[in-house]
Scaffold this motif. Structure first.
Motif, mmCIF file in Angstrom:
data_model
loop_
_atom_site.group_PDB
_atom_site.id
_atom_site.type_symbol
_atom_site.label_atom_id
_atom_site.label_comp_id
_atom_site.label_asym_id
_atom_site.label_seq_id
_atom_site.Cartn_x
_atom_site.Cartn_y
_atom_site.Cartn_z
ATOM 1 N N GLU A 195 53.309 40.345 28.311
ATOM 2 C CA GLU A 195 53.295 40.302 29.770
ATOM 3 C C GLU A 195 54.286 39.273 30.302
ATOM 4 O O GLU A 195 54.307 38.987 31.489
ATOM 5 C CB GLU A 195 51.890 39.957 30.285
ATOM 6 C CG GLU A 195 50.821 40.974 29.950
ATOM 7 C CD GLU A 195 51.020 42.302 30.676
ATOM 8 O OE1 GLU A 195 51.523 42.304 31.808
ATOM 9 O OE2 GLU A 195 50.689 43.339 30.087
ATOM 10 N N GLN A 217 50.334 46.638 26.685
ATOM 11 C CA GLN A 217 51.366 47.154 27.575
ATOM 12 C C GLN A 217 52.561 47.809 26.860
ATOM 13 O O GLN A 217 52.864 48.968 27.052
ATOM 14 C CB GLN A 217 51.871 46.019 28.479
ATOM 15 C CG GLN A 217 52.866 46.461 29.516
ATOM 16 C CD GLN A 217 52.274 47.459 30.480
ATOM 17 O OE1 GLN A 217 51.121 47.353 30.872
ATOM 18 N NE2 GLN A 217 53.035 48.471 30.850
ATOM 19 N N GLU A 390 40.111 41.047 41.978
ATOM 20 C CA GLU A 390 40.936 42.009 41.264
ATOM 21 C C GLU A 390 40.256 42.471 39.981
ATOM 22 O O GLU A 390 39.762 41.665 39.209
ATOM 23 C CB GLU A 390 42.273 41.336 40.913
ATOM 24 C CG GLU A 390 43.243 42.250 40.207
ATOM 25 C CD GLU A 390 44.122 41.487 39.227
ATOM 26 O OE1 GLU A 390 44.672 40.439 39.595
ATOM 27 O OE2 GLU A 390 44.249 41.950 38.083
ATOM 28 N N ILE A 391 40.238 43.804 39.777
ATOM 29 C CA ILE A 391 39.768 44.282 38.471
ATOM 30 C C ILE A 391 40.798 45.130 37.742
ATOM 31 O O ILE A 391 40.646 45.408 36.567
ATOM 32 C CB ILE A 391 38.478 45.125 38.538
ATOM 33 C CG1 ILE A 391 38.610 46.262 39.541
ATOM 34 C CG2 ILE A 391 37.266 44.279 38.767
ATOM 35 C CD1 ILE A 391 37.678 47.396 39.172
HETATM 36 O O1 4AD Z 1 46.478 42.074 35.552
HETATM 37 P P1 4AD Z 1 46.660 42.127 34.069
HETATM 38 O O2 4AD Z 1 47.163 40.916 33.410
HETATM 39 O O3 4AD Z 1 47.592 43.376 33.796
HETATM 40 C C1 4AD Z 1 48.029 43.819 32.576
HETATM 41 O O4 4AD Z 1 47.687 43.370 31.502
HETATM 42 C C2 4AD Z 1 48.892 45.032 32.672
HETATM 43 N N1 4AD Z 1 49.526 45.294 31.366
HETATM 44 C C3 4AD Z 1 48.059 46.199 33.102
HETATM 45 C C4 4AD Z 1 48.892 47.400 33.369
HETATM 46 O O5 4AD Z 1 48.684 48.439 32.777
HETATM 47 N N2 4AD Z 1 49.793 47.274 34.289
HETATM 48 O O6 4AD Z 1 45.271 42.519 33.407
HETATM 49 C C5 4AD Z 1 44.618 43.719 33.736
HETATM 50 C C6 4AD Z 1 43.165 43.462 34.092
HETATM 51 C C7 4AD Z 1 42.945 42.599 35.303
HETATM 52 O O7 4AD Z 1 42.954 43.355 36.476
HETATM 53 C C8 4AD Z 1 41.582 42.025 35.065
HETATM 54 O O8 4AD Z 1 40.552 42.953 35.392
HETATM 55 C C9 4AD Z 1 41.567 41.851 33.587
HETATM 56 O O9 4AD Z 1 42.536 42.724 33.046
HETATM 57 N N3 4AD Z 1 41.915 40.478 33.209
HETATM 58 C C10 4AD Z 1 41.034 39.568 32.726
HETATM 59 N N4 4AD Z 1 39.723 39.660 32.488
HETATM 60 C C11 4AD Z 1 39.106 38.577 31.962
HETATM 61 N N5 4AD Z 1 39.749 37.418 31.656
HETATM 62 C C12 4AD Z 1 41.078 37.293 31.874
HETATM 63 N N6 4AD Z 1 41.709 36.166 31.540
HETATM 64 C C13 4AD Z 1 41.775 38.403 32.426
HETATM 65 N N7 4AD Z 1 43.076 38.628 32.750
HETATM 66 C C14 4AD Z 1 43.126 39.875 33.214
#
Ligand code: 4AD
Length: 467
Positions: A195, A217, A390-391
């Motif tokens: 990421e 990803q 955000e989820i």
């Molecule tokens: O927003 P994130 O970081 O997005 C991605 O990883 C992209 N690759 C997704 C994509 O296909 N574009 O993480 C996605 C989701 C977040 O919206 C949140 O629900 C969850 O993962 N998330 C966490 N949950 C628990 N602890 C954490 N540290 C999290 N970070 C993200």
């Protein structure tokens, strides 16, 4: 060939039958040295067992004494006859009793319980009432609960929470199968961050630096490059950031999807719409009893959502915040507070607590995000919010080699660590997009819980690596 019965299946239809059940000994209530009650628990069900010394039935006073000597939470087998009590039973889930003939201790609890299970399921309202009445009740604080997690998990609230979580995961799979996705498993040991950014757990991989995947990803996109069309993954995600908040874990379960796009990235939003409406419907219709159990300890309002998920632009969201007195720095991301506030404003205006915010500024999105064709300061991306948090984040991805390399460099990424990913775009890749959901967050926010540690079995946060 003895007839084992699950405590949860015991009802009046079993009256008069001889049964054999196994459970944790939740409570003992000795009445005399000739009689005792034992409440046995299996999963979320409890049943009252009545043990009375009776020579005709082959129950000796020694057996009663033996039963009263057992420790709470020991695993016990009980053989007896099912009977229907005259008065309804208030303290057990099952409305029948077992008139005990034999008791066996299968596994003795040798340690004193770190806390009483009934203390671990009290609601805040109960604590407050007790305080007013001058009664002293013991609170089980979060760390104590987590230190003795297996004991805490035995409570009905946790049993219900993780059944709900299991159902959410199941609907995710079922819904995506019905839309022609296939399930994949991508590597979690990878050579570079997925990421961008520094928040990765680094490790040595046969003498070469490597890290744990921050998301699937890059590989889920490479599955599109590999010609699978539509893929999903349920897998572990590792984030090393030192975030000590109610909603960040260092390891969580990601529900990820990636798909070809025919014409517009809203096709990805449509999948999210159908998927989440299916999840919410399932939970509301088929998990009523589980939700009630959670509600008893942690009261929450049912989630408000629309049959067709609301989509509003980032610009509109910013304007709504501005009109309500909150200025956001131009082209920046929303902080937690602004997200919460926007959630309230959207609920007031549109009557929903579940919505998609789309067309984010490109600068606040990861390097692989597709810029808007008409205005490259923006991107074909979105976040999804439940109850102001955000989820999901998702987007269309860049599918051409030149642009991808250019964007990675512009974002300061060392392209040598992800060269095989970038190279995979030199063989022709269809336009595609996808999204990632945090499973623990879905359950936390659907149930209005205040901490993600309540929806992770054995949570990993910056302070905790055990149990
Ligand atoms: O927003 P994130 O970081 O997005 C991605 O990883 C992209 N690759 C997704 C994509 O296909 N574009 O993480 C996605 C989701 C977040 O919206 C949140 O629900 C969850 O993962 N998330 C966490 N949950 C628990 N602890 C954490 N540290 C999290 N970070 C993200």
């Amino acid at each position: 060939g003895r007839s084992w019965t699950d405590i949860g299946d015991l009802d009046e239809a079993a009256a008069g039958r001889s049964v054999l059940v196994r459970g944790f000994a939740e409570r003992f209530r000795p009445v005399s040295n000739k009689m005792t009650f034992i409440v046995l628990r299996k999963k979320m069900s409890t049943v009252q067992c009545v043990l009375v010394a009776n020579a005709d039935a082959g129950v000796s006073t020694q057996m009663v004494r033996f039963a009263t000597s057992l420790s709470r939470e020991s695993v016990i087998d009980v053989e007896g006859v099912v009977s229907v009590p005259k008065e309804p039973l208030k303290s057990t889930t099952q409305q029948v009793e077992i008139q005990v003939r034999k008791v066996y201790c299968i596994s003795r609890a040798i340690a004193a319980l770190p806390f009483n299970l009934e203390d671990a399921v009290r609601s805040e309202a109960e604590f407050e009432k007790a305080e007013q009445d001058g009664e002293k009740l013991v609170r089980v604080c979060q760390d104590t609960g987590l230190n003795y997690r297996v004991v805490e998990l035995r409570t009905a609230t946790y049993q219900a929470t993780f059944r709900i979580q299991s159902d959410v995961e199941n609907i995710f799979r079922e819904y995506l199968y019905s839309k022609s996705f296939i399930g994949v498993h991508t590597p979690k040991l990878i050579s570079g961050s997925s990421e961008g950014g520094a928040a990765v757990f680094e490790l040595q991989y046969h003498g070469q630096p490597a890290c744990l995947a921050q998301s699937p990803q890059l590989y889920k996109q490479m599955c599109i490059s590999g010609g699978f069309g539509h893929v999903f993954e349920v897998g572990s995600i590792f984030r090393a950031e030192n975030s000590n908040t109610h909603r960040h874990l260092c390891e969580f379960t990601g529900l990820d999807a990636e798909m070809e796009i025919n014409e517009h990235y809203f096709e990805v939003c449509d999948i999210i719409d159908g998927l989440f409406v299916a999840i919410f419907k399932h939970l509301n219709e088929n998990c009523k009893n589980l939700l009630e159990i959670i509600n008893k300890q942690y009261p929450f309002e049912p989630l408000k959502y629309l049959e067709k998920t609301l989509k509003i632009t980032y610009e509109e969201g910013i304007q709504m915040l501005k009109d309500a007195g909150t200025e956001i720095e131009p082209m920046s991301d929303l902080n937690t507070e602004a997200e919460k506030k926007l959630g309230r404003l959207v609920k007031e205006k549109y009557g929903t607590e579940f919505f998609i915010l789309y067309r984010y500024p490109l600068a606040v999105r990861p390097f692989y995000t597709m810029p808007c064709y008409e205005d490259p300061a923006y991107s074909n991306s979105f976040d999804v919010f439940i109850r102001g948090e955000e989820i999901i984040s998702g987007a269309q991805r860049i599918h051409t080699h030149e642009l991808l390399r250019k964007r990675a460099i512009e974002c300061g990424i060392d392209t040598s660590t992800i060269s095989s990913y970038i190279e995979s775009f030199s063989y022709g890749v269809p336009p595609h997009g996808g999204f990632g959901v945090g499973l623990e967050r879905v359950v936390m926010l659907f149930c209005g819980l205040n901490n993600i540690r309540k929806t992770s079995l054995f949570p990993r946060d910056p302070q905790r690596l055990t149990p």
